[in-house]
Design a protein around this motif. Structure first.
Motif, mmCIF file in Angstrom:
data_model
loop_
_atom_site.group_PDB
_atom_site.id
_atom_site.type_symbol
_atom_site.label_atom_id
_atom_site.label_comp_id
_atom_site.label_asym_id
_atom_site.label_seq_id
_atom_site.Cartn_x
_atom_site.Cartn_y
_atom_site.Cartn_z
ATOM 1 N N MET A 1 -10.719 7.780 -20.558
ATOM 2 C CA MET A 1 -10.280 7.700 -19.153
ATOM 3 C C MET A 1 -11.059 6.597 -18.435
ATOM 4 O O MET A 1 -12.276 6.515 -18.542
ATOM 5 N N ILE A 2 -10.348 5.762 -17.715
ATOM 6 C CA ILE A 2 -10.992 4.686 -16.952
ATOM 7 C C ILE A 2 -11.569 5.254 -15.654
ATOM 8 O O ILE A 2 -10.871 5.891 -14.876
ATOM 9 N N LYS A 3 -12.848 5.003 -15.451
ATOM 10 C CA LYS A 3 -13.524 5.443 -14.235
ATOM 11 C C LYS A 3 -13.984 4.270 -13.365
ATOM 12 O O LYS A 3 -14.184 4.428 -12.159
ATOM 13 N N THR A 4 -14.141 3.093 -13.991
ATOM 14 C CA THR A 4 -14.625 1.903 -13.285
ATOM 15 C C THR A 4 -13.724 0.722 -13.597
ATOM 16 O O THR A 4 -13.399 0.477 -14.761
ATOM 17 N N ILE A 5 -13.324 -0.007 -12.570
ATOM 18 C CA ILE A 5 -12.508 -1.210 -12.753
ATOM 19 C C ILE A 5 -13.335 -2.399 -12.265
ATOM 20 O O ILE A 5 -13.795 -2.428 -11.123
ATOM 21 N N ILE A 6 -13.515 -3.370 -13.156
ATOM 22 C CA ILE A 6 -14.304 -4.569 -12.862
ATOM 23 C C ILE A 6 -13.349 -5.753 -12.752
ATOM 24 O O ILE A 6 -12.633 -6.077 -13.703
ATOM 25 N N PHE A 7 -13.343 -6.385 -11.594
ATOM 26 C CA PHE A 7 -12.394 -7.465 -11.312
ATOM 27 C C PHE A 7 -13.081 -8.828 -11.273
ATOM 28 O O PHE A 7 -14.150 -8.979 -10.679
ATOM 29 N N ASP A 8 -12.422 -9.824 -11.839
ATOM 30 C CA ASP A 8 -12.755 -11.217 -11.573
ATOM 31 C C ASP A 8 -12.200 -11.555 -10.183
ATOM 32 O O ASP A 8 -11.414 -10.785 -9.610
ATOM 33 N N ASN A 97 -10.430 6.740 -6.296
ATOM 34 C CA ASN A 97 -10.241 7.290 -7.636
ATOM 35 C C ASN A 97 -11.081 6.572 -8.699
ATOM 36 O O ASN A 97 -11.285 7.108 -9.792
ATOM 37 N N TYR A 98 -11.537 5.360 -8.359
ATOM 38 C CA TYR A 98 -12.285 4.558 -9.323
ATOM 39 C C TYR A 98 -13.450 3.866 -8.630
ATOM 40 O O TYR A 98 -13.379 3.544 -7.446
ATOM 41 N N LYS A 157 -20.378 3.804 -18.973
ATOM 42 C CA LYS A 157 -19.972 3.814 -20.365
ATOM 43 C C LYS A 157 -18.887 2.759 -20.544
ATOM 44 O O LYS A 157 -17.899 2.745 -19.808
ATOM 45 N N ALA A 158 -19.088 1.863 -21.511
ATOM 46 C CA ALA A 158 -18.153 0.752 -21.712
ATOM 47 C C ALA A 158 -16.717 1.232 -21.876
ATOM 48 O O ALA A 158 -15.783 0.645 -21.319
ATOM 49 N N GLU A 159 -16.535 2.332 -22.603
ATOM 50 C CA GLU A 159 -15.179 2.833 -22.890
ATOM 51 C C GLU A 159 -14.499 3.435 -21.657
ATOM 52 O O GLU A 159 -13.303 3.710 -21.676
ATOM 53 N N GLU A 160 -15.259 3.609 -20.569
ATOM 54 C CA GLU A 160 -14.694 4.119 -19.318
ATOM 55 C C GLU A 160 -14.473 3.008 -18.292
ATOM 56 O O GLU A 160 -14.162 3.278 -17.140
ATOM 57 N N LYS A 176 -16.031 -7.094 -26.882
ATOM 58 C CA LYS A 176 -17.020 -6.925 -27.954
ATOM 59 C C LYS A 176 -18.031 -5.823 -27.623
ATOM 60 O O LYS A 176 -18.643 -5.253 -28.516
ATOM 61 N N LEU A 177 -18.195 -5.542 -26.325
ATOM 62 C CA LEU A 177 -19.121 -4.497 -25.887
ATOM 63 C C LEU A 177 -18.429 -3.143 -25.755
ATOM 64 O O LEU A 177 -19.040 -2.166 -25.332
ATOM 65 N N GLY A 178 -17.135 -3.097 -26.088
ATOM 66 C CA GLY A 178 -16.401 -1.838 -26.019
ATOM 67 C C GLY A 178 -15.701 -1.597 -24.700
ATOM 68 O O GLY A 178 -15.156 -0.506 -24.465
#
Length: 202
Positions: A1-8, A97-98, A157-160, A176-178
């Motif tokens: 489950m995605i908990k964090t969204i990182i934007f350019d 939500n994120y 967590k990278a997968e989140e 590469k970091l997951g």
């Protein structure tokens, strides 16, 4: 489950014309940038040299340049910031939500232009839980340490996490970091379609 969204930022929210700076330099009889100037560009993007030193480096290397000309050429890459994208991130922030993080390779001259030309920039900035600019944190993409910095600082967590960037080299480094990635193609995709384009993640 995605908990964090990182934007350019560039070509995700603000539209860029990436070849524009070099086109402007060519008009001033600068056909190519030597390796040491490309290195200075990266150092400037990491905040390792001041705007004054950056401008001086160009003027010292190219007699056709003045401070005004280099700033104009440097900023030619920046086009506009469609307000509907600001409304998109504002809505996303309001829903809570994120965790929302901005992670951008940029520099002081470009951000000064954005602050002057984009009247809603401060409101846009406030939509994010964290707002990281490469020249302020002395790190730049695609180096892995910039992603590790964000993950470690916020105990993520990278997968989140989902990272959105238009540069394949950057998304590959994050992957590469997951970290889940969306390598957004600005000529045919838009950040406002985040959830339909990446529905498998949400």
């Amino acid at each position: 489950m995605i908990k964090t969204i990182i934007f350019d930022f560039g070509d995700v929210f603000i539209n860029l014309d990436k070849p524009a700076t070099f086109r402007e330099l060519q008009k001033l009889a600068i056909k190519e940038l030597p390796e040491d100037m490309l290195h200075i560009n990266k150092e400037y993007e990491m905040g390792l040299i001041s705007s004054e030193s950056f401008i001086s480096s160009y003027i010292n290397n190219f007699s056709s340049l003045s401070q005004e000309r280099i700033i104009a050429a440097w900023n030619a890459i920046l086009i506009d910031f469609p307000k509907y994208r600001y409304h998109f991130i504002k809505k996303l922030a309001k829903e809570k939500n994120y965790r929302l993080i901005l992670l951008s390779n940029t520099n002081e001259i470009h951000i000064d232009w954005v602050k002057e030309k984009v009247p809603f920039f401060e409101e846009f900035k406030s939509c994010f839980d964290e707002f990281y600019l490469s020249h302020e944190i002395n790190l730049r993409k695609p180096n892995s340490d910039i992603f590790e910095f964000v993950l470690n600082k916020h105990q993520l967590k990278a997968e989140e996490c989902l990272f959105i960037d238009d540069v394949l080299e950057n998304t590959n480094a994050a992957k590469k970091l997951g970290i889940h990635v969306w390598n957004l193609e600005p000529t045919r995709e838009d950040v406002i379609d985040l959830f339909t384009t990446n529905k498998a993640l949400f």
